[in-house]
Scaffold this active site. Structure first.
Site, mmCIF file in Angstrom:
data_model
loop_
_atom_site.group_PDB
_atom_site.id
_atom_site.type_symbol
_atom_site.label_atom_id
_atom_site.label_comp_id
_atom_site.label_asym_id
_atom_site.label_seq_id
_atom_site.Cartn_x
_atom_site.Cartn_y
_atom_site.Cartn_z
ATOM 1 C CE1 TYR A 196 19.726 41.475 58.894
ATOM 2 C CE2 TYR A 196 18.872 40.245 56.393
ATOM 3 C CZ TYR A 196 18.274 40.989 58.025
ATOM 4 O OH TYR A 196 16.946 41.850 57.899
ATOM 5 N N GLY B 253 18.564 45.223 54.001
ATOM 6 C CA GLY B 253 18.300 45.244 54.828
ATOM 7 C C GLY B 253 17.003 44.556 55.823
ATOM 8 C CB CYS B 254 15.748 45.048 59.217
ATOM 9 S SG CYS B 254 17.229 44.164 59.911
ATOM 10 C CB VAL B 255 13.103 47.650 54.282
ATOM 11 C CG1 VAL B 255 13.301 48.402 55.458
ATOM 12 C CG2 VAL B 255 14.049 47.156 53.627
#
Lengths: 449, 106
Positions: free
Chosen positions: A246, B104-106
């Site tokens: 990220y 995160g990716c949620v």
């Protein structure tokens, strides 16, 4: 956005109370990022406005703040002001481009809040300006004074401090791998089948998105099943296995470099030959293309996407697929970071043509595809969640027009956004990774014991 | 930011419907969040087994549990968890259990 006007929002308070010293420091960071390519890019926009229609934010909202040229202008105005301070060499150096707290607020709202760094404007720029990179430079500037929006920053911080972006403790990662090994044994009927951990000297070191072990382990099981069928020599690391980065989105090059260097540490420690990036668009772009720049070092090993590996398995006959098992119509979503910005374009199509019976493209596709709306860190920046779902309408319409019942995409970030769009726009589709579809079509032959 | 009223208590929610103050959670709040997040009218004992485990795990560790731990403790198969909470373990179950949104990716 209601929250943007909320007087008690501590993030906005921090912006409004920025001290002159912090702003000077931001400007100094910005100046350090101005190499000759950036300077040329910053002076090339002719305001043709043709980028407007390339941006999913503008297409859905029609707002000026969403036009890529407007976003670019926010950056160039600060640049021109800076040049005028340095001696007034730039044309149009008059104009108000002071990097004050109002400008910072505009930067944040447009450059973090209305951009997924998808690169579609760059592709459509008549002057060839890398708008995406300039927006990221502005994010790097904001990151230098700790102004990355909270959810995005905490995802970077968690990855830096805990070794993966969901803070999964080592023993829980190992426990999940053990569990998946048992599941794999049951599925393939071979008690020797397993997910190898820290195995030295393998051909491949595999990396995953932490949301797989944490919440959605079936995708990791699917990949393990494919590796099993191909009799692959592979392993995962018990320490650094997180393919995400990220730092690419927050703009923090230091953190981004650190995260990418850890995967390289695992490679050296375990002596694997090729670093394999799991199904993660920005993880691919970060670790394949950006990392050598962040680390100012060339890789001594190959870095590949799992998509390229599955492509090779099929092409070279290492795995056998039965496409008749998947009769439902399937379409493919192209993750921006893997396709437009990453260059992996045809492999996933070849795979799907071999794995399913009825594969249809959405339109537009490949490098011209629209972002799902979840990239650029948007999934983690809750304050912009309503915009994220609103701008996802373009993707929802694209999917609906295909008549597909299964949407496949090689990116977990896209999967999460598509799953939300599925509910929001009532698409009634299944969302799957490439590995999951391939694993469903996989014909497992009994191994010699 | 939006809010929900649950028997006189004003619950502040973020833009994705997660409780801003996890301490405001109780079983009645869970019912309301379940309706808002998942359209579930009545939480079943299976739902509650998952929610209570997530809640207790969070109070002890300040983390959301792995889906592996959820299955192990509740005895529910993985696919059943996804059926019970179609929005997923994070945006469904953890949200209803009053946890903040995971990173995160949620």
């Amino acid at each position: 956005m209601a929250s943007d006007k909320d007087p008690k929002d501590p993030y906005l308070e921090r912006i409004r109370q920025l001290k002159p010293g912090q702003l000077e420091s931001a400007l100094a960071s910005f100046k350090r990022l101005l190499d000759h390519k950036t300077v040329a890019n910053l002076q090339s926009c002719v305001n043709c406005g043709l980028c407007a229609d390339s941006c999913h934010y503008f297409l859905v909202t029609g707002e000026t703040e969403a036009i890529p040229a407007y976003k670019l202008k926010l950056v160039t105005s600060v640049f021109r002001k800076l040049l005028s301070l340095l001696g007034g060499l730039a044309r149009g150096s008059e104009g108000d481009g002071a990097l004050d707290s109002q400008m910072v607020e505009k930067w944040i709202d447009s450059l973090y809040g209305r951009c997924t760094l998808c690169g579609r404007c760059t592709l459509n720029c008549t002057m060839g300006i890398n708008i995406t990179r300039l927006i990221r430079i502005a994010r790097t500037t904001l990151a230098s004074i700790d102004l990355v929006p909270p959810g995005l920053q905490s995802t970077v911080t968690t990855a830096v401090e805990k070794g993966n972006n969901m803070g999964i403790p080592r023993e829980e990662w190992l426990d999940t791998l053990q569990w998946l090994s048992e599941e794999l044994q049951m599925e393939v009927g071979d008690h020797k089948a397993h997910l190898p951990v820290d195995k030295p000297g393998t051909k491949l070191l595999y990396t995953v998105n932490p949301r797989e072990p944490k919440f959605f382990p079936l995708s990791l099981l699917a990949t393990a099943k494919i590796f099993y069928a191909a009799s692959e020599s592979w392993t995962v690391s018990s320490d650094y296995y997180d393919v995400t980065n990220y730092g690419l989105y927050s703009g923090d090059d230091g953190a981004a470099g650190l995260l990418s260097s850890r995967l390289r540490e695992s490679m050296v420690e375990l002596g694997a030959k090729t670093l394999i990036l799991g199904e993660c668009g920005h993880g691919y772009n970060s670790n394949r293309w950006e990392a050598p720049e962040w680390l100012v070092a060339e890789d001594k090993f190959q870095v590949k996407s799992i998509i390229q590996i599955i492509f090779d398995y099929i092409r070279q006959g290492h795995i056998k697929l039965d496409p008749s098992r998947i009769q439902k119509r399937v379409t493919l979503h192209d993750p921006c970071n893997l396709v437009r910005l990453g260059g992996i374009i045809e492999e996933q199509r070849f795979i799907l043509r071999n794995a399913v019976t009825d594969f249809v493209e959405m339109s537009p596709n490949r490098e011209k595809n629209y972002c799902c709306g979840g990239g650029g860190g948007q999934l983690s920046m809750t304050r912009y969640a309503k915009r994220r779902l609103e701008t996802g309408r373009i993707k929802a319409d694209q999917i609906r027009k295909t008549g597909a019942k299964i949407v496949v995409t090689p990116c977990h970030n896209c999967i999460d956004q598509l799953s939300e769009l599925n509910r929001e726009y009532d698409l009634k589709v299944e969302i799957k990774t490439v590995s999951e579809v391939v694993a469903d079509a996989l014909v497992i032959e009994k191994k010699e014991k | 930011m939006s809010h929900l009223d649950v028997s006189g208590k004003k619950l502040m929610l973020n833009e994705e419907g997660f409780l801003i103050d996890p301490n405001q959670w109780d079983r009645q709040v869970a019912e309301v969040l379940a309706k808002a997040a998942e359209g579930i009218d009545k939480l079943t004992p299976e739902h509650w087994a998952v929610i209570e485990f997530i809640r207790n795990y969070y109070l002890e560790t300040n983390l959301a549990p792995m889906v592996r731990s959820i299955c192990k403790t509740t005895g529910l198969p993985l696919r059943r968890i996804y059926e019970l909470f179609p929005a997923g373990p994070a945006k469904g179950a953890c949200k209803i259990a009053g946890l903040p949104k995971p990173d995160g990716c949620v």
